[in-house]
Design an enzyme around this catalytic site. Structure first.
Site, PDB file in Angstrom:
ATOM      1  CE1 TYR A 237      -5.819 -51.075  12.042  1.00  0.00           C
ATOM      2  CE2 TYR A 237      -5.593 -52.972  10.593  1.00  0.00           C
ATOM      3  CZ  TYR A 237      -5.142 -52.220  11.664  1.00  0.00           C
ATOM      4  OH  TYR A 237      -4.021 -52.596  12.349  1.00  0.00           O
TER       5      TYR A 237
ATOM      6  CG  PHE B 171     -11.024 -49.100  14.508  1.00  0.00           C
ATOM      7  CD1 PHE B 171      -9.661 -49.286  14.307  1.00  0.00           C
ATOM      8  CD2 PHE B 171     -11.530 -49.207  15.793  1.00  0.00           C
ATOM      9  CE1 PHE B 171      -8.824 -49.574  15.376  1.00  0.00           C
ATOM     10  CE2 PHE B 171     -10.695 -49.495  16.864  1.00  0.00           C
ATOM     11  CZ  PHE B 171      -9.340 -49.679  16.654  1.00  0.00           C
TER      12      PHE B 171
ATOM     13  CE1 TYR C 199      -5.977 -52.993  22.069  1.00  0.00           C
ATOM     14  CE2 TYR C 199      -7.091 -51.191  20.951  1.00  0.00           C
ATOM     15  CZ  TYR C 199      -6.339 -52.349  20.905  1.00  0.00           C
ATOM     16  OH  TYR C 199      -5.971 -52.873  19.691  1.00  0.00           O
TER      17      TYR C 199
ATOM     18  CB  ILE D  71     -10.922 -54.797  20.679  1.00  0.00           C
ATOM     19  CG1 ILE D  71     -11.089 -54.154  19.297  1.00  0.00           C
ATOM     20  CG2 ILE D  71      -9.533 -54.545  21.232  1.00  0.00           C
ATOM     21  CD1 ILE D  71     -10.900 -52.641  19.307  1.00  0.00           C
TER      22      ILE D  71
ATOM     23  CG  PHE E  37      -4.553 -45.486  17.274  1.00  0.00           C
ATOM     24  CD1 PHE E  37      -4.636 -46.858  17.063  1.00  0.00           C
ATOM     25  CD2 PHE E  37      -5.728 -44.776  17.458  1.00  0.00           C
ATOM     26  CE1 PHE E  37      -5.860 -47.503  17.036  1.00  0.00           C
ATOM     27  CE2 PHE E  37      -6.960 -45.411  17.425  1.00  0.00           C
ATOM     28  CZ  PHE E  37      -7.025 -46.778  17.211  1.00  0.00           C
ATOM     29  CG  ASP E  38      -2.545 -49.779  13.572  1.00  0.00           C
ATOM     30  OD1 ASP E  38      -1.602 -49.684  12.758  1.00  0.00           O
ATOM     31  OD2 ASP E  38      -2.980 -50.869  13.982  1.00  0.00           O
TER      32      ASP E  38
END
Length: 259
Positions: free
Chosen positions: A157, A228, A211, A185, A167-168
């Site tokens: 992902y 995502f 979040y 989540i 961010f990831d």
């Protein structure tokens, strides 16, 4: 908590006050800015890292330049031993309340900013908006099974903010991630169940199912919508149970489970 905010605030403001003193001292003006912006020694680099860490801790106050001046004045009075303009015993306990109010204000502004982005995403060709607010768009159709909420999945992902800031990414880490769908989540729990193994999808998540107002500092602001791109690689079979009377081996939690 109140003491934590107080100590962190005083430390970061000490740095501001020192910079103010440097700017007003002619002999130091030529060297101090370069030194503070480009640490050279190990101690300087460590202290710079301290400033970064403290900055993260107090970013919730969301101060304007004018407000920062009041803070600098307070630290100057403390360091010089001058009579303070306010009593620390009276106003120090209010730091937590102010932090909470500023955090809420910032999250609400972030959610307001995300409204147009979410509206546009929901109108993309092939996008489906669910009752929870999730916006699901299949990118590549899978041919395998679909997971249930109780399953463990293995995925690749990439996560970004609405402005495209990443961010990831499991791709950057060089390996897929696996986690129980009930341990992530809500946006993921719902969205990944819509996928089939081998497929890819885009999940656009409003903050309420991501979040929330707290965010995931320092990379995800409170109230932020998230995007995502997910590839479902596998539905992981649970480990076989040992025979009756046996003791199951202790396993190490995955990175996703630790989160």
């Amino acid at each position: 908590m109140q003491k934590t905010w107080l100590v962190a605030g005083m430390l970061v403001l000490a740095g501001c006050q020192q910079q103010g003193k440097t700017d007003s001292t002619p002999a130091a003006t030529a060297t101090a800015p370069g030194a503070s912006a480009n640490p050279q020694t190990e101690d300087q680099k460590t202290l710079y890292a301290l400033g970064l860490s403290i900055g993260r801790s107090v970013s919730v106050f969301d101060m304007t330049p004018e407000e920062l001046e009041y803070v600098k004045a307070g630290i100057t009075a403390q360091v010089k031993g001058d009579k303070p303009a306010v009593e620390l015993e009276t106003y120090g306990p209010k730091l937590q309340e102010l932090a909470r109010a500023r955090s809420t204000r910032k999250a609400e502004a972030e959610k307001e900013k995300a409204k147009a982005f979410l509206e546009t995403a929901s109108k993309e060709e092939g996008a489906q908006k669910t009752e929870s607010g999730l916006i699901y768009k299949e990118l590549t159709a899978g041919t395998g099974a679909s997971p249930q909420a109780s399953d463990i999945v293995k995925v690749h992902y990439r996560g970004t903010l609405p402005d495209g800031t990443e961010f990831d990414s499991s791709h950057k880490r060089g390996e897929p991630t696996q986690f129980p769908l009930q341990g992530v989540i809500k946006c993921w729990t719902e969205g990944v169940q819509k996928m089939k193994v081998g497929g890819k999808a885009k999940l656009v998540c409003p903050s309420d199912i991501a979040y929330g107002d707290r965010g995931a500092p320092p990379n995800i602001p409170g109230g932020a919508a998230l995007v995502f791109e997910v590839e479902l690689l596998e539905i992981v079979k649970p480990p076989e149970m040992p025979a009756m009377g046996g003791t199951p081996p202790a396993g190490k939690p995955s990175a996703a489970e630790k989160k």
